[in-house]
Scaffold this motif. Sequence first.
Motif, PDB file in Angstrom:
ATOM      1  N   ARG A  51      23.347  61.952  72.844  1.00  0.00           N
ATOM      2  CA  ARG A  51      22.941  61.251  71.836  1.00  0.00           C
ATOM      3  C   ARG A  51      24.427  60.288  71.649  1.00  0.00           C
ATOM      4  N   SER A  52      25.108  60.919  71.930  1.00  0.00           N
ATOM      5  CA  SER A  52      26.794  60.769  72.058  1.00  0.00           C
ATOM      6  C   SER A  52      27.062  59.555  73.157  1.00  0.00           C
TER       7      SER A  52
ATOM      8  N   LEU B 124      25.041  56.343  72.024  1.00  0.00           N
ATOM      9  CA  LEU B 124      25.729  55.530  70.887  1.00  0.00           C
ATOM     10  C   LEU B 124      26.805  54.903  71.783  1.00  0.00           C
TER      11      LEU B 124
ATOM     12  N   TRP C 196      18.520  60.663  64.157  1.00  0.00           N
ATOM     13  CA  TRP C 196      19.973  61.073  63.785  1.00  0.00           C
ATOM     14  C   TRP C 196      20.777  59.822  64.148  1.00  0.00           C
ATOM     15  N   ALA C 197      20.129  58.515  65.093  1.00  0.00           N
ATOM     16  CA  ALA C 197      20.892  57.205  64.917  1.00  0.00           C
ATOM     17  C   ALA C 197      20.747  56.461  64.235  1.00  0.00           C
TER      18      ALA C 197
ATOM     19  N   ARG D  40      20.800  58.046  60.602  1.00  0.00           N
ATOM     20  CA  ARG D  40      22.424  58.380  60.093  1.00  0.00           C
ATOM     21  C   ARG D  40      23.735  58.113  60.732  1.00  0.00           C
ATOM     22  N   ARG D  41      23.754  57.283  61.617  1.00  0.00           N
ATOM     23  CA  ARG D  41      25.176  57.031  61.981  1.00  0.00           C
ATOM     24  C   ARG D  41      25.283  55.658  61.909  1.00  0.00           C
TER      25      ARG D  41
ATOM     26  N   ALA E  66      30.990  55.809  67.336  1.00  0.00           N
ATOM     27  CA  ALA E  66      30.374  57.032  68.020  1.00  0.00           C
ATOM     28  C   ALA E  66      31.232  58.213  67.218  1.00  0.00           C
TER      29      ALA E  66
ATOM     30  N   THR F  58      29.550  59.071  60.720  1.00  0.00           N
ATOM     31  CA  THR F  58      27.837  59.834  60.401  1.00  0.00           C
ATOM     32  C   THR F  58      27.594  59.358  59.028  1.00  0.00           C
TER      33      THR F  58
END
Length: 113
Positions: free
Chosen positions: A42-43, A46, A92-93, A95-96, A100, A103
Amino acid sequence: MSVDRNPPAAGCRSPMGHEHVPSRPHWGCRACGHSWPCDGARSALLTEYAGNRIGLFLYLAGCLHEAIDDLSQPDASGTSNCEDLFDRFVDWARRRAGSAGATTDAPVSSREA
């Protein structure tokens, strides 16, 4: 020379080739063993898709589609339903925020995604 008999999903290959890639057909992370996309993936995603939310969502949607196909096979050990997989791969993305690590729970309109 060894041949990788379980390559990452063709549509889900990271553009920058980071190490946290999915191992099919069970969709675990090759680097850490957690469910993919793991925190490391995920990191990295992003970072790779900074400024390109649409590209990130298209990439994740493609991975979701492939995971649903893989995990619905009779020999797959996946027990997740489609809603759980959507949360795991895409939500999840959503909510970002743009940066990076930040949220937000603000909903994303279909125009943004």
